[in-house]
Design a protein around this motif. Structure first.
Motif, PDB file in Angstrom:
ATOM      1  N   ALA A  31       0.859  -1.189   0.000  1.00  0.00           N
ATOM      2  CA  ALA A  31       0.000   0.000   0.000  1.00  0.00           C
ATOM      3  C   ALA A  31       0.891   1.233   0.000  1.00  0.00           C
ATOM      4  CB  ALA A  31      -0.903   0.012   1.229  1.00  0.00           C
ATOM      5  N   SER A  32       0.317   2.355  -0.398  1.00  0.00           N
ATOM      6  CA  SER A  32       1.026   3.630  -0.348  1.00  0.00           C
ATOM      7  C   SER A  32       0.196   4.597   0.476  1.00  0.00           C
ATOM      8  CB  SER A  32       1.219   4.207  -1.747  1.00  0.00           C
ATOM      9  OG  SER A  32       2.063   3.369  -2.508  1.00  0.00           O
ATOM     10  N   THR A  33       0.895   5.349   1.329  1.00  0.00           N
ATOM     11  CA  THR A  33       0.227   6.306   2.199  1.00  0.00           C
ATOM     12  C   THR A  33       1.003   7.610   2.175  1.00  0.00           C
ATOM     13  OG1 THR A  33      -0.471   4.509   3.659  1.00  0.00           O
ATOM     14  CG2 THR A  33      -0.574   6.728   4.562  1.00  0.00           C
ATOM     15  N   VAL A  34       0.264   8.699   2.123  1.00  0.00           N
ATOM     16  CA  VAL A  34       0.885  10.008   2.259  1.00  0.00           C
ATOM     17  C   VAL A  34       0.438  10.559   3.607  1.00  0.00           C
ATOM     18  CG1 VAL A  34      -0.976  11.221   1.043  1.00  0.00           C
ATOM     19  CG2 VAL A  34       1.285  12.255   1.179  1.00  0.00           C
ATOM     20  N   SER A  35       1.366  11.141   4.340  1.00  0.00           N
ATOM     21  CA  SER A  35       1.062  11.728   5.638  1.00  0.00           C
ATOM     22  C   SER A  35       1.134  13.237   5.511  1.00  0.00           C
ATOM     23  CB  SER A  35       2.059  11.234   6.687  1.00  0.00           C
ATOM     24  OG  SER A  35       1.766  11.770   7.942  1.00  0.00           O
ATOM     25  N   LEU A  36       0.040  13.909   5.882  1.00  0.00           N
ATOM     26  CA  LEU A  36      -0.050  15.361   5.748  1.00  0.00           C
ATOM     27  C   LEU A  36      -0.195  15.997   7.118  1.00  0.00           C
ATOM     28  CD1 LEU A  36      -2.630  15.355   2.821  1.00  0.00           C
ATOM     29  CD2 LEU A  36      -0.148  15.684   2.638  1.00  0.00           C
ATOM     30  N   THR A  37       0.624  16.980   7.407  1.00  0.00           N
ATOM     31  CA  THR A  37       0.543  17.708   8.666  1.00  0.00           C
ATOM     32  C   THR A  37      -0.344  18.926   8.449  1.00  0.00           C
ATOM     33  OG1 THR A  37       2.778  16.982   9.202  1.00  0.00           O
ATOM     34  CG2 THR A  37       1.886  18.816  10.486  1.00  0.00           C
ATOM     35  N   VAL A  38      -1.422  19.006   9.212  1.00  0.00           N
ATOM     36  CA  VAL A  38      -2.418  20.065   9.034  1.00  0.00           C
ATOM     37  C   VAL A  38      -2.780  20.671  10.386  1.00  0.00           C
ATOM     38  CG1 VAL A  38      -3.358  19.028   6.926  1.00  0.00           C
ATOM     39  CG2 VAL A  38      -4.329  18.420   9.149  1.00  0.00           C
ATOM     40  N   ASP A  39      -3.390  21.841  10.369  1.00  0.00           N
ATOM     41  CA  ASP A  39      -3.830  22.487  11.611  1.00  0.00           C
ATOM     42  C   ASP A  39      -5.121  21.881  12.146  1.00  0.00           C
ATOM     43  OD1 ASP A  39      -1.712  24.332  11.883  1.00  0.00           O
ATOM     44  OD2 ASP A  39      -2.632  25.619  10.370  1.00  0.00           O
ATOM     45  N   ASP A  40      -6.054  21.522  11.259  1.00  0.00           N
ATOM     46  CA  ASP A  40      -7.368  21.040  11.660  1.00  0.00           C
ATOM     47  C   ASP A  40      -7.624  19.683  11.016  1.00  0.00           C
ATOM     48  OD1 ASP A  40     -10.069  20.588  12.166  1.00  0.00           O
ATOM     49  OD2 ASP A  40     -10.682  22.643  11.688  1.00  0.00           O
ATOM     50  N   VAL A  41      -7.261  18.624  11.723  1.00  0.00           N
ATOM     51  CA  VAL A  41      -7.414  17.264  11.213  1.00  0.00           C
ATOM     52  C   VAL A  41      -8.875  16.980  10.852  1.00  0.00           C
ATOM     53  CG1 VAL A  41      -7.272  14.800  11.833  1.00  0.00           C
ATOM     54  CG2 VAL A  41      -5.361  16.346  12.356  1.00  0.00           C
ATOM     55  N   ALA A  42      -9.795  17.366  11.712  1.00  0.00           N
ATOM     56  CA  ALA A  42     -11.216  17.075  11.484  1.00  0.00           C
ATOM     57  C   ALA A  42     -11.722  17.713  10.197  1.00  0.00           C
ATOM     58  CB  ALA A  42     -12.045  17.534  12.677  1.00  0.00           C
ATOM     59  N   ALA A  43     -11.280  18.922   9.885  1.00  0.00           N
ATOM     60  CA  ALA A  43     -11.731  19.603   8.665  1.00  0.00           C
ATOM     61  C   ALA A  43     -11.251  18.865   7.420  1.00  0.00           C
ATOM     62  CB  ALA A  43     -11.244  21.049   8.654  1.00  0.00           C
ATOM     63  N   SER A  44      -9.984  18.462   7.390  1.00  0.00           N
ATOM     64  CA  SER A  44      -9.476  17.707   6.243  1.00  0.00           C
ATOM     65  C   SER A  44     -10.135  16.336   6.175  1.00  0.00           C
ATOM     66  CB  SER A  44      -7.955  17.562   6.313  1.00  0.00           C
ATOM     67  OG  SER A  44      -7.319  18.771   5.972  1.00  0.00           O
ATOM     68  N   GLN A  45     -10.337  15.714   7.321  1.00  0.00           N
ATOM     69  CA  GLN A  45     -10.995  14.405   7.353  1.00  0.00           C
ATOM     70  C   GLN A  45     -12.398  14.508   6.747  1.00  0.00           C
ATOM     71  OE1 GLN A  45     -11.424  12.793  11.283  1.00  0.00           O
ATOM     72  NE2 GLN A  45     -12.112  10.817  10.543  1.00  0.00           N
ATOM     73  N   ARG A  46     -13.169  15.513   7.127  1.00  0.00           N
ATOM     74  CA  ARG A  46     -14.512  15.710   6.560  1.00  0.00           C
ATOM     75  C   ARG A  46     -14.440  15.935   5.054  1.00  0.00           C
ATOM     76  NH1 ARG A  46     -15.184  18.530  11.199  1.00  0.00           N
ATOM     77  NH2 ARG A  46     -14.769  20.534  10.189  1.00  0.00           N
ATOM     78  N   PHE A  47     -13.477  16.733   4.610  1.00  0.00           N
ATOM     79  CA  PHE A  47     -13.317  17.016   3.188  1.00  0.00           C
ATOM     80  C   PHE A  47     -13.087  15.729   2.402  1.00  0.00           C
ATOM     81  CE2 PHE A  47     -10.658  17.909  -0.497  1.00  0.00           C
ATOM     82  CZ  PHE A  47     -11.383  18.893  -1.146  1.00  0.00           C
ATOM     83  N   PHE A  48     -12.121  14.933   2.834  1.00  0.00           N
ATOM     84  CA  PHE A  48     -11.782  13.720   2.091  1.00  0.00           C
ATOM     85  C   PHE A  48     -12.874  12.647   2.173  1.00  0.00           C
ATOM     86  CE2 PHE A  48      -7.552  15.614   2.372  1.00  0.00           C
ATOM     87  CZ  PHE A  48      -7.109  15.447   1.066  1.00  0.00           C
ATOM     88  N   THR A  49     -13.563  12.545   3.297  1.00  0.00           N
ATOM     89  CA  THR A  49     -14.635  11.541   3.404  1.00  0.00           C
ATOM     90  C   THR A  49     -15.907  12.001   2.708  1.00  0.00           C
ATOM     91  OG1 THR A  49     -15.293  12.323   5.603  1.00  0.00           O
ATOM     92  CG2 THR A  49     -13.723  10.491   5.509  1.00  0.00           C
ATOM     93  N   THR A  50     -16.226  13.274   2.794  1.00  0.00           N
ATOM     94  CA  THR A  50     -17.454  13.790   2.188  1.00  0.00           C
ATOM     95  C   THR A  50     -17.351  13.896   0.669  1.00  0.00           C
ATOM     96  OG1 THR A  50     -17.984  15.052   4.171  1.00  0.00           O
ATOM     97  CG2 THR A  50     -19.058  15.756   2.134  1.00  0.00           C
ATOM     98  N   HIS A  51     -16.242  14.414   0.168  1.00  0.00           N
ATOM     99  CA  HIS A  51     -16.152  14.734  -1.251  1.00  0.00           C
ATOM    100  C   HIS A  51     -15.341  13.749  -2.087  1.00  0.00           C
ATOM    101  CE1 HIS A  51     -18.135  18.456  -0.354  1.00  0.00           C
ATOM    102  NE2 HIS A  51     -17.195  18.779   0.522  1.00  0.00           N
ATOM    103  N   LEU A  52     -14.439  13.001  -1.466  1.00  0.00           N
ATOM    104  CA  LEU A  52     -13.543  12.150  -2.258  1.00  0.00           C
ATOM    105  C   LEU A  52     -13.669  10.658  -1.958  1.00  0.00           C
ATOM    106  CD1 LEU A  52     -10.360  14.396  -2.365  1.00  0.00           C
ATOM    107  CD2 LEU A  52     -12.328  14.361  -3.889  1.00  0.00           C
TER     108      LEU A  52
END
Length: 132
Positions: A5-26
């Motif tokens: 598998a391949s995984t990219v790790s992204l450091t962000v200020d608001d994990v929940a906001a990015s999590q919602r973005f990727f689960t809701t839209h992608l």
């Protein structure tokens, strides 16, 4: 070596906001989550995504305060016009409208709530001869 598998790790200020973005839209689903951490996956060939809150101690000390910047998360897909329309209809801001490059790359970009650039790419045969 066999990569499973391949995984990219992204450091962000608001994990929940990015999590919602990727689960809701992608179409990503949460695999695991804790304070300042989320692991996301899809059933297809897309890479997994790990979101880490800036400052998290699991990051090397010299990386803890860096934000995911200068990174473009690119997904090769088909039906790119429909994807751009779908995301726009869902309220996702298209930060670079669909365009075609001379070398046969059709692409558009969106940006998640933490500034992570997500690019969608579809490859087509270039119209004319290419010079080396």
């Amino acid at each position: 070596m066999q990569i499973s598998a391949s995984t990219v790790s992204l450091t962000v200020d608001d994990v929940a906001a990015s999590q919602r973005f990727f689960t809701t839209h992608l179409g990503y689903t949460e695999q695991a989550a804790a304070e300042g951490f989320a692991s996301l996956s899809r059933d297809d060939a897309a890479m997994d995504i790990v979101l880490l809150a800036r400052g998290t101690e699991v990051l090397p000390a010299d990386q803890r305060d860096r934000h995911a910047s200068g990174v473009i998360l690119a997904f090769t897909t088909t039906g790119i016009e429909l994807e751009e329309k779908r995301l726009g209809a869902e309220g996702v801001e298209i930060t670079m409208p669909l365009r075609e490059e001379p070398w046969g790359e059709r692409l558009f970009q969106v940006t998640d709530p933490n500034g992570v650039i997500v690019q969608f790419v579809e490859w087509v045969t270039p119209a004319g001869p290419q010079s080396a």
